[in-house]
Design a protein around this motif. Structure first.
Motif, PDB file in Angstrom:
ATOM      1  N   ALA A 163       0.822  -1.399  -0.040  1.00  0.00           N
ATOM      2  CA  ALA A 163       0.032  -0.276  -0.014  1.00  0.00           C
ATOM      3  C   ALA A 163       0.958   1.290   0.184  1.00  0.00           C
ATOM      4  N   THR A 164       1.994   1.221   0.670  1.00  0.00           N
ATOM      5  CA  THR A 164       2.864   2.262   0.920  1.00  0.00           C
ATOM      6  C   THR A 164       4.216   2.028   0.197  1.00  0.00           C
ATOM      7  N   SER A 165       5.004   3.000   0.148  1.00  0.00           N
ATOM      8  CA  SER A 165       6.633   2.884  -0.144  1.00  0.00           C
ATOM      9  C   SER A 165       7.319   2.491   1.114  1.00  0.00           C
ATOM     10  N   GLU A 166       6.898   2.752   2.405  1.00  0.00           N
ATOM     11  CA  GLU A 166       7.244   2.500   3.711  1.00  0.00           C
ATOM     12  C   GLU A 166       7.356   0.954   3.932  1.00  0.00           C
ATOM     13  N   GLU A 167       6.035   0.147   3.232  1.00  0.00           N
ATOM     14  CA  GLU A 167       5.650  -1.030   3.510  1.00  0.00           C
ATOM     15  C   GLU A 167       6.713  -1.801   2.728  1.00  0.00           C
ATOM     16  N   ALA A 168       6.579  -1.470   1.450  1.00  0.00           N
ATOM     17  CA  ALA A 168       7.859  -1.968   0.368  1.00  0.00           C
ATOM     18  C   ALA A 168       9.056  -1.888   1.000  1.00  0.00           C
ATOM     19  N   ALA A 169       9.467  -1.041   1.176  1.00  0.00           N
ATOM     20  CA  ALA A 169      10.711  -0.835   1.922  1.00  0.00           C
ATOM     21  C   ALA A 169      11.084  -1.878   3.362  1.00  0.00           C
ATOM     22  N   SER A 170      10.330  -1.919   3.962  1.00  0.00           N
ATOM     23  CA  SER A 170      10.398  -2.736   5.319  1.00  0.00           C
ATOM     24  C   SER A 170      10.280  -4.183   4.736  1.00  0.00           C
ATOM     25  N   TYR A 171       9.369  -4.743   3.770  1.00  0.00           N
ATOM     26  CA  TYR A 171       9.386  -5.837   3.306  1.00  0.00           C
ATOM     27  C   TYR A 171      10.869  -6.215   2.641  1.00  0.00           C
ATOM     28  N   ASP A 172      11.299  -5.045   1.862  1.00  0.00           N
ATOM     29  CA  ASP A 172      12.576  -5.457   1.083  1.00  0.00           C
ATOM     30  C   ASP A 172      13.747  -5.695   2.214  1.00  0.00           C
ATOM     31  N   VAL A 173      13.865  -4.999   3.482  1.00  0.00           N
ATOM     32  CA  VAL A 173      14.701  -5.326   4.483  1.00  0.00           C
ATOM     33  C   VAL A 173      14.704  -6.500   5.072  1.00  0.00           C
ATOM     34  N   TRP A 174      13.289  -7.029   5.282  1.00  0.00           N
ATOM     35  CA  TRP A 174      13.025  -8.453   5.914  1.00  0.00           C
ATOM     36  C   TRP A 174      13.554  -9.442   4.996  1.00  0.00           C
ATOM     37  N   PHE A 175      13.219  -9.213   3.756  1.00  0.00           N
ATOM     38  CA  PHE A 175      13.542 -10.314   2.841  1.00  0.00           C
ATOM     39  C   PHE A 175      15.116 -10.506   2.494  1.00  0.00           C
ATOM     40  N   ARG A 176      15.723  -9.428   2.358  1.00  0.00           N
ATOM     41  CA  ARG A 176      17.163  -9.388   2.220  1.00  0.00           C
ATOM     42  C   ARG A 176      17.652 -10.001   3.415  1.00  0.00           C
ATOM     43  N   ALA A 177      17.435  -9.788   4.664  1.00  0.00           N
ATOM     44  CA  ALA A 177      17.797 -10.304   5.911  1.00  0.00           C
ATOM     45  C   ALA A 177      17.708 -11.918   5.889  1.00  0.00           C
ATOM     46  N   LYS A 178      16.542 -12.349   5.390  1.00  0.00           N
ATOM     47  CA  LYS A 178      16.303 -13.740   5.417  1.00  0.00           C
ATOM     48  C   LYS A 178      17.025 -14.681   4.321  1.00  0.00           C
ATOM     49  N   VAL A 179      17.273 -13.617   3.382  1.00  0.00           N
ATOM     50  CA  VAL A 179      18.184 -14.431   2.200  1.00  0.00           C
ATOM     51  C   VAL A 179      19.712 -14.580   2.558  1.00  0.00           C
ATOM     52  N   GLN A 180      20.079 -13.401   3.254  1.00  0.00           N
ATOM     53  CA  GLN A 180      21.567 -13.321   3.709  1.00  0.00           C
ATOM     54  C   GLN A 180      21.587 -14.442   4.705  1.00  0.00           C
ATOM     55  N   ALA A 181      20.708 -14.596   5.777  1.00  0.00           N
ATOM     56  CA  ALA A 181      20.745 -16.008   6.866  1.00  0.00           C
ATOM     57  C   ALA A 181      20.887 -17.007   6.194  1.00  0.00           C
ATOM     58  N   SER A 182      20.186 -17.204   5.021  1.00  0.00           N
ATOM     59  CA  SER A 182      20.240 -18.384   4.311  1.00  0.00           C
ATOM     60  C   SER A 182      21.782 -18.671   3.900  1.00  0.00           C
ATOM     61  N   LEU A 183      22.041 -17.602   3.191  1.00  0.00           N
ATOM     62  CA  LEU A 183      23.332 -17.778   2.546  1.00  0.00           C
ATOM     63  C   LEU A 183      24.539 -18.039   3.220  1.00  0.00           C
ATOM     64  N   ASP A 184      24.339 -17.416   4.695  1.00  0.00           N
ATOM     65  CA  ASP A 184      25.380 -17.490   5.589  1.00  0.00           C
ATOM     66  C   ASP A 184      25.136 -18.774   6.404  1.00  0.00           C
TER      67      ASP A 184
END
Length: 66
Positions: free
Chosen positions: A13-34
C-alpha cells in the motif's frame, strides 16, 4: 512522508511497507546464504518431488484420481 502505491504497480500500500519488506526479505536471504546447515535435498530430488506434485495436480484437474 508516506507515498501511496498503485495496486497495479505494487502489492504494497505504501513505499514504507515495500521498503520494510525489502529489508526483511534481504535479511532472510542473507541468513540463508550464511547458514552452515547442510542442504536437505539435491536438485535432482527436488525436481523429482516437483514432478510428482505437478502430475498429481494435473491428474486431479483432469479428473484422473490415481
Amino acid at each position: 512522508m508516506t507515498s501511496i502505491l498503485s495496486p497495479i504497480e505494487s502489492e504494497f500500500a505504501t513505499s514504507e511497507e515495500a521498503a520494510s519488506y525489502d529489508v526483511w526479505f534481504r535479511a532472510k536471504v542473507q541468513a540463508s546464504l550464511d547458514s552452515t546447515n547442510p542442504k536437505r535435498y539435491s536438485t535432482d530430488e527436488v525436481r523429482q518431488r516437483m514432478q510428482k506434485i505437478i502430475k498429481a495436480a494435473e491428474d486431479s484437474a483432469s479428473g484422473n484420481l490415481a
